[in-house]
Design a protein around this motif. Sequence first.
Motif, PDB file in Angstrom:
ATOM      1  N   ARG A  19       0.909  -1.142  -0.033  1.00  0.00           N
ATOM      2  CA  ARG A  19       0.043  -0.165  -0.094  1.00  0.00           C
ATOM      3  C   ARG A  19       0.962   1.124  -0.181  1.00  0.00           C
ATOM      4  N   GLN A  20       1.717   1.528   1.053  1.00  0.00           N
ATOM      5  CA  GLN A  20       2.437   2.525   0.843  1.00  0.00           C
ATOM      6  C   GLN A  20       4.010   2.380   1.464  1.00  0.00           C
ATOM      7  N   ARG A 173       2.580  14.489  15.785  1.00  0.00           N
ATOM      8  CA  ARG A 173       1.564  13.741  15.270  1.00  0.00           C
ATOM      9  C   ARG A 173       0.148  13.480  15.879  1.00  0.00           C
ATOM     10  N   ARG A 180      -7.628  15.638  13.326  1.00  0.00           N
ATOM     11  CA  ARG A 180      -8.465  15.158  12.207  1.00  0.00           C
ATOM     12  C   ARG A 180      -9.667  14.412  12.767  1.00  0.00           C
ATOM     13  N   THR A 245      -7.762   1.828  10.414  1.00  0.00           N
ATOM     14  CA  THR A 245      -7.289   1.237   9.155  1.00  0.00           C
ATOM     15  C   THR A 245      -7.986   1.721   8.085  1.00  0.00           C
ATOM     16  N   GLY A 246      -6.934   2.252   7.272  1.00  0.00           N
ATOM     17  CA  GLY A 246      -7.619   2.893   5.872  1.00  0.00           C
ATOM     18  C   GLY A 246      -7.854   4.209   6.115  1.00  0.00           C
ATOM     19  N   THR A 247      -7.340   4.770   7.003  1.00  0.00           N
ATOM     20  CA  THR A 247      -7.425   6.326   7.272  1.00  0.00           C
ATOM     21  C   THR A 247      -6.140   7.031   6.766  1.00  0.00           C
ATOM     22  N   GLY A 248      -5.097   6.271   6.480  1.00  0.00           N
ATOM     23  CA  GLY A 248      -3.968   7.170   6.187  1.00  0.00           C
ATOM     24  C   GLY A 248      -2.879   7.177   7.199  1.00  0.00           C
ATOM     25  N   VAL A 249      -3.621   7.114   8.585  1.00  0.00           N
ATOM     26  CA  VAL A 249      -2.588   6.955   9.650  1.00  0.00           C
ATOM     27  C   VAL A 249      -2.043   5.644   9.986  1.00  0.00           C
ATOM     28  N   GLY A 250      -0.921   5.556  10.079  1.00  0.00           N
ATOM     29  CA  GLY A 250      -0.198   4.102  10.659  1.00  0.00           C
ATOM     30  C   GLY A 250      -0.260   3.666  11.957  1.00  0.00           C
ATOM     31  N   ASP A 253       1.837   5.613  14.024  1.00  0.00           N
ATOM     32  CA  ASP A 253       1.349   7.155  14.610  1.00  0.00           C
ATOM     33  C   ASP A 253       0.149   7.134  15.502  1.00  0.00           C
TER      34      ASP A 253
END
Length: 378
Positions: A19-20, A173, A180, A245-250, A253
Amino acid sequence: MFKLLPVQRKVVLITREPRQISVDFSLLQEAIRRKHPDHRIVVIKHKKLSVSYLGKAFREMYHLATCAGCLVDGYIIPVSILNHREELRIGQIWHALGAIKKFGHLASGTREGPHPRVAEAMRMHQNYTFVCASGSVPASIYTAAFGIPAERIKPYGMPRIDYLLDDAGQQDRRKKILHRFPQLQKAQERGGQIILYVPTFRRGKQIPYTQLAAAFADEPGTLVLLPHPQDKSPLPEGGNTLIGTGTGVGVLDWLAVADVVITDYSAVTYEASLRNIPMVFWPYDMDDYQDARGLAVDYQAEVPGPIVSSATEAVEQAMRLGGLNAEELSSAAREEMEANILRFRSRHLDFVTDDGGALPATPPRCADQIVDALQLQS
């Protein structure tokens, strides 16, 4: 044939993360650019063995044959099965700070692990010049799991260690996440806690997220669920739960806002211990998991927190240990909690911490150590 081509000033980073790019690889790229600005960086997202992979394999082979150094974070087929130039240094940073569960050759022959003959035929985890480890216990596990001599295990840690020990970065962070997700801020203002649930992925098995959410339903805080992207288990909707999960926050973080982490066999135990976050361990399927894969450590003796047997007990313990309720803990209970984390770090993270598991005064600059180990020539 590719090895007949000239070697380029190029470092190849090969990841199994689809994914990233991970924090580790991002920090390694920064270190390479800073220390060796004349070297190009090629990042490859490795695909699982399939018909569609064959074309991509030639790209990987070309870059392996012509690069000055290579770093990987998992088992990469061409890295292990091919014969490389003798001077090519290949470093394995793995994708976790340590191991609670078995993997690699340790899991060979188990229900979830590779078949021994397949592992042998695919030369699983061969050709590493060095493997990065963060502590004595992971180093001994890696020797068996990777099937390599102990002298190839090096105390370089992982770049994420510097990331986690950066207090200013963690505070930044934290502010971004609370901004957010305003429900987290509002819950804390009401005296609630932020509890992370980070379970290990089970193949073909459902994880009881809904049980934990039901047990947490009457609490004033927020339960953040972090399922594996491939996990198909039912997830609760609404209430005081948040799917992270899937929010762009690992995960790393999310630790910046966590008051407590609930987990089972996940290596998040290592990261949470570096942030001094209390942990609760809920190994609800211990017997089945032992049969399916097995554990690499003595679970009862090693995990740095209470072990519970139900969702209700997991929530009760998490609320007891949570940061906002820490003042209510007796001094003996607080000392025990801190001693458990120190003891864990002193055995599992002793390559990157001070005596007795104390956090280092300055981060150990793991990314720089790993890049130096490639011995790149400018």
